[in-house]
Write a protein that holds these residues in place. Sequence first.
Motif, PDB file in Angstrom:
ATOM      1  N   LEU A 435      -5.933   5.029   2.080  1.00  0.00           N
ATOM      2  CA  LEU A 435      -4.930   4.553   1.133  1.00  0.00           C
ATOM      3  C   LEU A 435      -5.437   3.374   0.306  1.00  0.00           C
ATOM      4  CD1 LEU A 435      -1.707   4.848   3.323  1.00  0.00           C
ATOM      5  CD2 LEU A 435      -2.538   6.415   1.567  1.00  0.00           C
ATOM      6  N   LYS A 436      -6.361   2.595   0.858  1.00  0.00           N
ATOM      7  CA  LYS A 436      -6.983   1.548   0.048  1.00  0.00           C
ATOM      8  C   LYS A 436      -7.789   2.164  -1.096  1.00  0.00           C
ATOM      9  CE  LYS A 436      -9.198  -1.943   1.985  1.00  0.00           C
ATOM     10  NZ  LYS A 436     -10.274  -2.714   2.668  1.00  0.00           N
ATOM     11  N   MET A 437      -8.505   3.241  -0.802  1.00  0.00           N
ATOM     12  CA  MET A 437      -9.261   3.924  -1.851  1.00  0.00           C
ATOM     13  C   MET A 437      -8.328   4.521  -2.902  1.00  0.00           C
ATOM     14  SD  MET A 437     -12.252   5.879   0.284  1.00  0.00           S
ATOM     15  CE  MET A 437     -13.472   4.981   1.252  1.00  0.00           C
ATOM     16  N   VAL A 438      -7.192   5.068  -2.455  1.00  0.00           N
ATOM     17  CA  VAL A 438      -6.224   5.618  -3.407  1.00  0.00           C
ATOM     18  C   VAL A 438      -5.740   4.533  -4.361  1.00  0.00           C
ATOM     19  CG1 VAL A 438      -3.924   6.632  -3.621  1.00  0.00           C
ATOM     20  CG2 VAL A 438      -5.488   7.483  -1.880  1.00  0.00           C
ATOM     21  N   GLN A 439      -5.407   3.352  -3.821  1.00  0.00           N
ATOM     22  CA  GLN A 439      -4.930   2.264  -4.666  1.00  0.00           C
ATOM     23  C   GLN A 439      -6.017   1.788  -5.628  1.00  0.00           C
ATOM     24  OE1 GLN A 439      -2.119  -0.643  -2.564  1.00  0.00           O
ATOM     25  NE2 GLN A 439      -3.148   0.316  -0.810  1.00  0.00           N
TER      26      GLN A 439
END
Length: 518
Positions: A435-439
Amino acid sequence: MRGWRSLIIDAWGALSYKPAFQAAADGRPTAPPGHAAPSWVPEADRRRLAAYTALAAYDTNQAAALLGADGDDRREYGDASLIVDQTLSHLLGETQQIVIEGSVDGTAVREREALLRDWAQTEHLRMRMQHAERTAVLLGDTIYLLAWSRAKSRPVLRTFDPGFYFPILPEGALDADAYPARVHLAWEVPADPSTGRKGTLRRVTYELGPIEDGGRRLYPWSPQPSNITCYLTDAEWELDQVDRADDIDALSPARARFRSNADGEVLNRLDLQLDFIPLVHVPNTVNGAEHYGQSSLLSVAQLLDDLAAADTDSQRASATTGSPIIGLSGARLPVDRRTGNPLPVEVEPGMVWPLGDNGQLTTVDTSAQLAELRAYVGALRDRLSVVTRLPASVLGTVSPSEVPSGYALQLSFGPLDAMVRSMRLAREAKYPLLLKMVQRLYQLGGVLPPGDNPRATIAFGAYLPTDQATALDLAARGVQAGVLSLETAVRLLVEAGFPIKNATLEVERLRRPPATTV
């Protein structure tokens, strides 16, 4: 000493008793067709790929094929698939919810959660998680891959079989979480005789390296400039041109055919404008310094073989019990008029054989042997329940109504509870990373503003029967006594199975002053 020299202790050592696995792991030509590792596979990865093949065979009721001719009539009744499915169900729990942690601004949290949840729904995250995590439970690992789509204006998500995953780990890496600076995703595309297309090897490479011309770049998620970027290469080689001396990390670029993306860009060290590789490797277990996880089937591979053998013997015994062997003496049997030989006798309901004065009819009763075999199968299933840490009530071999008490049933879930907690611990850092990569990809696309991103994770729901009344009382008493925060209390209620879709919004609603009536 011969045994000591051949002993290899690794994540796949539990399959070493299988000759087919050992042959494929060694790259010997005696391996079954399709099981020997191709020449481009690094020697260090052969055991891993051979293990994936063997484990997939268990899942599809084809493990007998690894026995050669000895397994032609082996019975397999889906026990391996049941173990995988039940383990997966309890691992993921009833719900999978995206939550933001460690932020005070409720409005910002709600907006960020809404964005991530909309993304998850659009990208079918829950469905992809089911597929990916089942692969992890079965094979020991799974892969998530992210990319920014200009056409869709959002990150797109794909899952990959770990058999396609070839990380180049740092030399001397002793930490399982050591992140590789170069990763290959590679697979063979078979030839198509109808079109004349030759078989090819496709390799997609993500590699971190210095920005060309020695430049530095300011990424929107970091206040410090960086000289690192991620390069993407997508190429294919014809299989007959792949040198046997070349492994996946040493293929000749001169023989490669580079592919292009939807925008027409040639994918030969394409700068992705990222300082990270947008790939997340999820192991199934906490495995110390090992990069790869362990399959939930590894510890019971021999048990599954024994169970299949016992089921096969039981089926054979039931055939002789249902249609017993009959011996006749002194009976007048029908005769072939042309040859004078007795015709074959078939046993049918209502058939009468006239016997002579000293005639006898004898049957061979195998019901006792069948009962023993069924008891042996039951003992193996009990052992399977113990080793897999899945209670008999979860495997469906005992009815919950047969358990003496609810307390006894709860105690039987103890090993399962420990196993699920350990498996979730192995994923504790992986989904926040995803989810960090998505953000960050949203920041790169201009959807999110620059700056630090809050920690987001995926909370797995309850996986055991819960007493909701007790959970509600515990949460209320904890908040009233000041030993639990409102956020923690709501999280307890979510884990207990209460229909709370948005924990952050629920906390805000509870903090609002009660409406006054006139």
